[in-house]
Write a protein that holds these residues in place. Structure first.
Motif, short mmCIF file in Angstrom:
data_model
loop_
_atom_site.label_atom_id
_atom_site.label_comp_id
_atom_site.label_asym_id
_atom_site.label_seq_id
_atom_site.Cartn_x
_atom_site.Cartn_y
_atom_site.Cartn_z
N UNK A 186 0.85 -1.20 0.00
CA UNK A 186 0.00 0.00 0.00
C UNK A 186 0.88 1.24 0.00
N UNK A 187 0.42 2.27 -0.66
CA UNK A 187 1.06 3.59 -0.46
C UNK A 187 0.16 4.36 0.52
N UNK A 188 0.62 5.53 0.93
CA UNK A 188 -0.28 6.38 1.72
C UNK A 188 -1.53 6.67 0.89
N UNK A 189 -2.64 6.86 1.57
CA UNK A 189 -3.93 7.01 0.89
C UNK A 189 -3.92 8.13 -0.15
N UNK A 190 -3.30 9.25 0.17
CA UNK A 190 -3.36 10.40 -0.76
C UNK A 190 -2.45 10.22 -1.96
N UNK A 191 -1.62 9.17 -1.96
CA UNK A 191 -0.68 8.96 -3.05
C UNK A 191 0.69 9.49 -2.69
N UNK B 4 -12.03 15.10 2.70
CA UNK B 4 -13.15 14.14 2.80
C UNK B 4 -12.98 13.02 1.78
N UNK B 5 -12.54 13.38 0.58
CA UNK B 5 -12.33 12.36 -0.45
C UNK B 5 -11.21 11.40 -0.06
N UNK B 6 -10.18 11.95 0.56
CA UNK B 6 -9.07 11.09 1.00
C UNK B 6 -9.56 10.09 2.05
N UNK B 7 -10.37 10.60 2.96
CA UNK B 7 -10.91 9.73 4.01
C UNK B 7 -11.75 8.61 3.40
N UNK B 8 -12.56 8.95 2.41
CA UNK B 8 -13.40 7.91 1.77
C UNK B 8 -12.56 6.98 0.91
N UNK B 9 -11.47 7.50 0.36
CA UNK B 9 -10.57 6.61 -0.39
C UNK B 9 -9.95 5.58 0.56
N UNK C 70 -5.77 3.03 -2.01
CA UNK C 70 -4.80 3.90 -2.69
C UNK C 70 -4.82 3.53 -4.17
N UNK C 71 -4.23 4.41 -4.98
CA UNK C 71 -4.05 4.06 -6.40
C UNK C 71 -2.92 3.03 -6.47
N UNK C 72 -2.86 2.23 -7.55
CA UNK C 72 -1.85 1.17 -7.66
C UNK C 72 -0.42 1.70 -7.46
N UNK C 73 0.33 1.02 -6.59
CA UNK C 73 1.64 1.55 -6.17
C UNK C 73 2.62 1.67 -7.33
N UNK C 74 2.74 0.61 -8.14
CA UNK C 74 3.76 0.64 -9.20
C UNK C 74 3.36 1.65 -10.28
N UNK C 75 2.08 1.84 -10.48
CA UNK C 75 1.62 2.82 -11.46
C UNK C 75 1.91 4.24 -10.97
N UNK C 76 1.83 4.45 -9.66
CA UNK C 76 2.18 5.77 -9.12
C UNK C 76 3.64 6.09 -9.42
N UNK C 77 4.51 5.12 -9.20
CA UNK C 77 5.94 5.32 -9.50
C UNK C 77 6.13 5.64 -10.99
N UNK C 78 5.43 4.88 -11.82
CA UNK C 78 5.60 5.04 -13.26
C UNK C 78 5.09 6.41 -13.72
N UNK C 79 4.04 6.90 -13.08
CA UNK C 79 3.47 8.19 -13.50
C UNK C 79 4.40 9.35 -13.16
#
Ligand code: PMP
Length: 373
Positions: free
Chosen positions: A58-63, A246-251, A257-266
């Motif tokens: 997992x990454x942190x919720x906010x990315x 609020x959106x972060x809390x609901x996420x 979280x968004x996919x970890x490896x895709x976050x790195x790639x982005x």
């Protein structure tokens, strides 16, 4: 057994077309809602390296903080964003879901463009909000009066989508200013879906940032279209702090979280120059318009990779159009998938030039066949 929420949802008209495609040999498929090019090599390599290095938790919720920083810096440099509150989302779809959840109570009202991206009204139904539309068919300007006429006591949000899916229409700065003034006057949030921001052909993208006051603006953007990675589920939401919190809390309690490896790639994606692809798409748009322009009433789309022509003279409705199109192995999406009206159809030029050439031929033949009766 099922909830009313679930059983009330009709399958998307676009999905039906996908099923048809699967059953056809060598179709002329102009129904596709994603870029036809693949993810840039450097971005693929970054994702693979992240996986190999064990960046799979997992990454942190906010990315990732560095990705949030890149997103915010880019929006500041391009559009003059002042705010610093962002969230990395699971695609723009994730941002839309969280935005609706964060803003709309049951019975609240949201104003959508007509024609609209299929997800917008369904999400309203899913959160038990009500929705209605403002007219954005070709030739209809977006004005304060038109919006005012559609507001209700319970309106909380106006959604704008420029460049548009399905019409390719881009909104002008004046039109976005009008949206901002109405939002200000009636204490509304503007949700601006700018997923096609990089696919613009007649000048730079006009963001809602800089036209709608930032304390009223939830701007959504993403990587799916620009980098050919819709399967990677990457997007962002930028907006006022209470809403983004609020959106972060609901996420945290949903997508996590968004996919970890895709976050790195982005992180790498923003450094890749996609202008060659965009220029090629501009050429595709122009060639299709030149090919069908004499046979269809059609506005030139300023952006996205869609064209939204009117059904040709003599064609009673999209069902009749689709039937004859299928005889020619041509797949397009009927306008009624995006609207209560059944007067237009959407074709996508996110396809190879050979497919587009066959598509133009089939479209011209179709118009001629309806003209004959
Ligand atoms: N908004 C619009 C207008 C779209 O066309 C799409 C994809 N078809 C999305 C949002 C969702 O994109 P994603 O979730 O892949 O970021």
């Amino acid at each position: 057994m099922l909830s009313r929420r679930a059983s009330g949802i009709q399958p998307s008209g676009i999905r039906r077309i996908f099923e048809l495609v699967a059953s056809m040999e060598d179709p002329i498929n102009l129904s596709i809602g994603q870029a036809h090019f693949d993810v840039p090599e450097a971005v693929k390599e970054a994702a693979i390296a992240a996986i190999r290095e064990g960046f799979n938790r997992y990454t942190v919720t906010q990315g990732l903080p560095e990705l949030n920083a890149r997103i915010l810096d880019r929006l500041r440099d391009r559009y003059g964003l002042q705010g610093r509150h962002s969230l990395v989302t699971a695609g723009v779809s994730g941002g839309l879901m969280l935005g609706y959840l964060g803003l709309l109570d049951p019975g609240d009202h949201i104003l959508l463009p007509d024609p609209y991206f299929t997800m917008y009204p369904v999400l309203a139904d899913m959160v038990s909000a009500t929705w209605s539309t403002y007219d954005l068919y070709p030739g209809t300007p977006l004005t304060e009066d038109a919006l005012e006429a559609k507001l209700t006591e319970r309106t909380k949000m106006i959604l704008v989508n420029s460049p548009s899916n399905p019409s390719g229409r881009t909104l002008t700065g004046d039109e976005l200013d009008a949206v901002g003034r109405v939002a200000e006057r009636h204490d509304l949030i503007v949700l601006s879906d700018e997923i096609y921001e990089d696919f613009v052909y007649d000048g730079p993208h006009v963001s809602a940032i800089g036209h709608v006051p930032e304390e009223r603006l939830l701007q959504l953007g993403g990587f799916s279209k620009t980098y050919g990675m819709p399967g990677w589920r990457m997007g962002w939401a930028v907006g006022p702090q209470p809403l983004v919190d609020a959106m972060r809390l609901m996420q945290q309690f949903s997508f996590v979280c968004a996919p970890s490896m895709a976050q790195k790639a982005c992180l790498v994606a923003f450094d890749v120059d996609m202008s060659g692809h965009i220029a090629a798409y501009a050429g595709k748009r122009d060639r299709i318009l030149a090919g069908i322009g004499g046979h269809y009433e059609v506005a030139s789309p300023g952006g996205s990779f869609y064209i939204f022509p009117k059904l040709p003279p003599g064609c009673p409705d999209s069902a009749a159009f689709l039937e004859r199109a299928l005889e020619r192995k041509l797949l397009v999406v009927p306008g009624k998938a995006f609207s209560a009206r059944d007067t237009h159809f959407r074709l996508s030029f996110a396809a190879g030039d050979d497919v587009l050439e066959r598509g133009v031929e089939a479209l011209v033949e179709l118009a001629e066949s309806f003209a004959r009766g």
